[in-house]
Motif scaffolding. Structure first.
Motif, short mmCIF file in Angstrom:
data_model
loop_
_atom_site.label_atom_id
_atom_site.label_comp_id
_atom_site.label_asym_id
_atom_site.label_seq_id
_atom_site.Cartn_x
_atom_site.Cartn_y
_atom_site.Cartn_z
N VAL A 25 -41.41 67.39 117.90
CA VAL A 25 -41.95 68.80 117.46
C VAL A 25 -41.05 69.56 117.22
CG1 VAL A 25 -43.94 70.32 117.97
CG2 VAL A 25 -44.30 67.85 118.63
N CYS A 26 -41.13 70.25 116.23
CA CYS A 26 -40.27 71.49 116.07
C CYS A 26 -41.18 72.59 115.31
CB CYS A 26 -39.11 71.46 114.97
SG CYS A 26 -39.42 70.75 113.35
N LEU A 27 -40.91 73.62 114.66
CA LEU A 27 -41.60 74.63 114.34
C LEU A 27 -42.32 74.28 112.78
CD1 LEU A 27 -42.72 77.41 114.22
CD2 LEU A 27 -40.57 78.34 113.17
N GLY A 28 -41.26 74.05 112.12
CA GLY A 28 -41.55 73.84 110.51
C GLY A 28 -41.94 72.26 110.06
N ASN A 29 -41.34 71.29 111.05
CA ASN A 29 -41.38 69.97 110.53
C ASN A 29 -40.59 69.64 109.31
OD1 ASN A 29 -43.68 67.20 110.32
ND2 ASN A 29 -41.99 67.01 111.11
N ILE A 30 -39.50 70.49 108.85
CA ILE A 30 -38.99 70.02 107.92
C ILE A 30 -37.34 69.82 108.02
CG2 ILE A 30 -40.35 70.78 106.24
CD1 ILE A 30 -38.62 73.43 105.72
N CYS A 31 -36.83 70.23 109.40
CA CYS A 31 -35.58 70.24 109.73
C CYS A 31 -35.27 69.15 110.96
CB CYS A 31 -34.78 71.47 109.92
SG CYS A 31 -34.99 72.51 108.59
N ARG A 32 -35.77 69.74 112.09
CA ARG A 32 -35.29 69.01 113.31
C ARG A 32 -36.09 67.64 113.56
NH1 ARG A 32 -35.68 74.34 116.83
NH2 ARG A 32 -37.26 74.58 115.24
N SER A 33 -37.46 68.16 113.63
CA SER A 33 -38.04 66.90 114.04
C SER A 33 -38.22 65.70 113.25
CB SER A 33 -39.74 67.42 114.52
OG SER A 33 -40.38 68.19 113.40
N ASP A 62 -47.65 76.21 110.29
CA ASP A 62 -48.19 75.52 109.17
C ASP A 62 -47.43 75.82 107.69
OD1 ASP A 62 -49.12 78.10 108.84
OD2 ASP A 62 -51.17 77.77 108.94
N TYR A 63 -46.32 76.32 107.71
CA TYR A 63 -45.62 76.86 106.79
C TYR A 63 -45.47 75.76 105.57
CZ TYR A 63 -44.20 80.08 110.70
OH TYR A 63 -44.53 80.58 111.77
N HIS A 64 -45.28 74.50 106.00
CA HIS A 64 -44.56 73.50 105.21
C HIS A 64 -45.56 72.48 105.02
CE1 HIS A 64 -40.98 76.14 104.62
NE2 HIS A 64 -40.92 76.28 106.10
N ILE A 65 -46.63 72.40 105.30
CA ILE A 65 -47.53 71.32 105.41
C ILE A 65 -47.50 70.66 104.02
CG2 ILE A 65 -49.80 70.43 105.50
CD1 ILE A 65 -50.35 72.72 107.61
N PRO A 141 -31.17 74.04 118.40
CA PRO A 141 -31.41 75.20 117.75
C PRO A 141 -32.05 74.98 116.14
CG PRO A 141 -28.98 74.76 117.85
CD PRO A 141 -29.80 73.58 118.59
N ASP A 142 -32.66 75.96 115.79
CA ASP A 142 -33.14 75.84 114.46
C ASP A 142 -32.06 76.07 113.54
OD1 ASP A 142 -34.58 76.41 112.21
OD2 ASP A 142 -35.70 77.89 112.89
N PRO A 143 -31.98 75.20 112.42
CA PRO A 143 -30.69 75.35 111.84
C PRO A 143 -31.31 76.13 110.18
CG PRO A 143 -31.53 73.22 111.41
CD PRO A 143 -32.34 74.06 112.45
N TYR A 144 -32.59 76.46 110.36
CA TYR A 144 -33.17 76.72 108.86
C TYR A 144 -32.63 77.98 108.13
CZ TYR A 144 -37.00 77.60 105.73
OH TYR A 144 -37.50 77.80 104.27
N ALA A 145 -32.08 78.92 109.19
CA ALA A 145 -31.54 80.35 108.55
C ALA A 145 -30.02 80.14 108.46
CB ALA A 145 -31.94 81.38 109.25
#
Ligand code: 4NP
Length: 175
Positions: A25-33, A62-65, A141-145
């Motif tokens: 589990v991460c925040l957006g489910n588009i990078c880490r998880s 729920d940003y990237h479902i 760490p969140d790599p998104y930004a």
């Protein structure tokens, strides 16, 4: 984030022991998880225990479902032989706490969000993925930004933690 539920139940059906179910589990489910899902699945295949695990991932947000993983995560992963392209983002849902044996958060914010919605009797399933790291790091760490080097760093950490997780689970998986 997963191939299909049919793939998962097929694998489970052919195993005599109940599979161990792991949700990253991460925040957006588009990078880490999704990266953790693909890396752990690959390690389990290589170790010959893929039939003994069910691996999935989800985001607390729920940003990237429904979206594919971030192209930078796909690129970094593909350079090391992991394929994220078939995965699609989804949000953590109430059933996940019933379904999964290990629910592994990438950072403290993810863990807090999970604790807020987890039923008390399933809280023991929630852990930091970095509990299985050999490096002493305590967060993925969140790599998104950030830039591409963030995705490389995240992959290094995830590969290390996934190896630690597989070592931890080995007695259960080889019974
Ligand atoms: P992830 O990265 O949690 O590793 O998938 C993020 C992706 C998107 C956002 C945050 C983190 N976002 O805010 O859109």
């Amino acid at each position: 984030m997963q191939e299909t539920s049919a793939d998962r139940s097929d694998r489970a059906r052919f195993s005599r022991e109940k599979p161990v179910k792991i949700l990253f589990v991460c925040l957006g489910n588009i990078c880490r998880s999704p990266t953790a899902e693909a890396v752990f699945r690959q390690l389990a295949k290589e170790a010959g225990v893929i039939d003994r695990v069910i691996v999935d991932s989800a985001g607390t947000g729920d940003y990237h479902i429904g979206e594919r993983p971030d192209p930078r995560a796909c690129w970094a992963a593909s350079q090391r032989g992991y394929d994220l392209m078939r995965l699609r983002a989804r949000q953590v849902k109430a059933d996940d706490f019933e379904e999964f044996d290990y629910i592994l958060a990438m950072d403290e914010q993810n863990l807090r969000a999970l604790k807020q919605i987890a039923p008390r009797h399933h809280e023991h399933k929630l852990r930091m993925f970095t509990d299985f790291c050999s490096t002493g790091d305590c967060t993925v760490p969140d790599p998104y930004a950030g830039g591409p080097q963030g995705f490389e760093f995240v992959l290094d950490l995830i590969e290390d933690a996934a190896q630690g997780l597989l070592r931890h689970l080995r007695p259960e998986l080889t019974r």
